[in-house]
Scaffold this active site. Structure first.
Site, short mmCIF file in Angstrom:
data_model
loop_
_atom_site.label_atom_id
_atom_site.label_comp_id
_atom_site.label_asym_id
_atom_site.label_seq_id
_atom_site.Cartn_x
_atom_site.Cartn_y
_atom_site.Cartn_z
CG PHE A 21 -1.72 1.23 1.43
CD1 PHE A 21 -2.95 1.40 0.82
CD2 PHE A 21 -1.24 2.22 2.28
CE1 PHE A 21 -3.69 2.56 1.04
CE2 PHE A 21 -1.97 3.38 2.49
CZ PHE A 21 -3.20 3.55 1.87
CG ASP A 22 3.08 2.22 3.52
OD1 ASP A 22 2.30 1.28 3.72
OD2 ASP A 22 3.41 3.04 4.39
#
Length: 206
Positions: A181-182
């Site tokens: 995600f990051d």
């Protein structure tokens, strides 16, 4: 300006209370804008959710949110998109990143940047972790730079902040709900010209 500090948790009942108390004390003494802590429990099977709810009742500046499915990205997406605060941020529950970097992280957003992230790889950062994790982190970030032609140095440090406007625009585009995600968020942000600032941090492996 108001800031949400999100702590994603999964089966963290052993350290949650101590971490929240330490974080509250730091924010009260060091952050100049109003804030609240949001504990985002994503699918814990131990007593984490109950403890988070108890902390929410004990402290008016702590909120607990329950997300049934696992995934840090899933938890952050929901809490950030539901937030009405001007700045959304997150950090790992073990507080492995020294909190002294948090005011500069938030300051980067109040100064006009869209995203701010802690970096363990910038000049000035101080890191204590195993050689194996150090090598793995550097290789991962090199691969991201080569494949995606990005400039940011540390995609996976669990210490980030962004404006609510940027969150509202970028999060619907992010597909991954877990560990990538990051990285996906940062790649999308950089490719679309969002202003990103990195802050060197002190980081100790838990």
């Amino acid at each position: 300006m108001v800031c949400d500090v999100v702590i994603p948790v999964y089966n963290e009942e052993r350290q949650l209370r101590d971490s929240i108390l330490k974080l509250r004390n730091f924010l009260k003494n060091n952050l100049k804008i109003p804030w609240r802590i949001v504990i985002a429990d994503n699918g814990s099977t131990d007593g984490t959710l109950k403890l988070a709810q108890e902390l929410g009742k004990e402290f008016p500046d702590v909120l607990s949110v329950h997300i049934e499915q696992k995934g840090r990205g899933r938890a952050l997406r929901r809490v950030w998109l539901e937030s009405q605060s001007d700045i959304v941020s997150y950090m790992d529950v073990d507080l492995s990143t020294d909190l002294s970097a948090f005011p500069p992280l938030i300051g980067a957003i109040t100064e006009g940047n869209d995203i701010a992230l802690g970096s363990r790889l910038l000049s000035g950062a101080r890191v204590k972790r195993s050689l194996k994790r150090e090598i793995a982190s550097r290789i991962y970030n090199i691969i991201i730079k080569i494949i995606h032609q990005t400039r940011f140095s540390d995609a996976q440090c669990g210490f980030k902040a962004m404006s609510r406007k940027a969150a509202g625009e970028l999060l619907p585009l992010v597909k991954d709900n877990e560990w990538f995600f990051d990285t996906e968020l940062l790649i999308l942000a950089e490719k679309r010209g969002y202003r990103i600032k990195e802050i060197p941090v002190k980081w100790i492996e838990d």
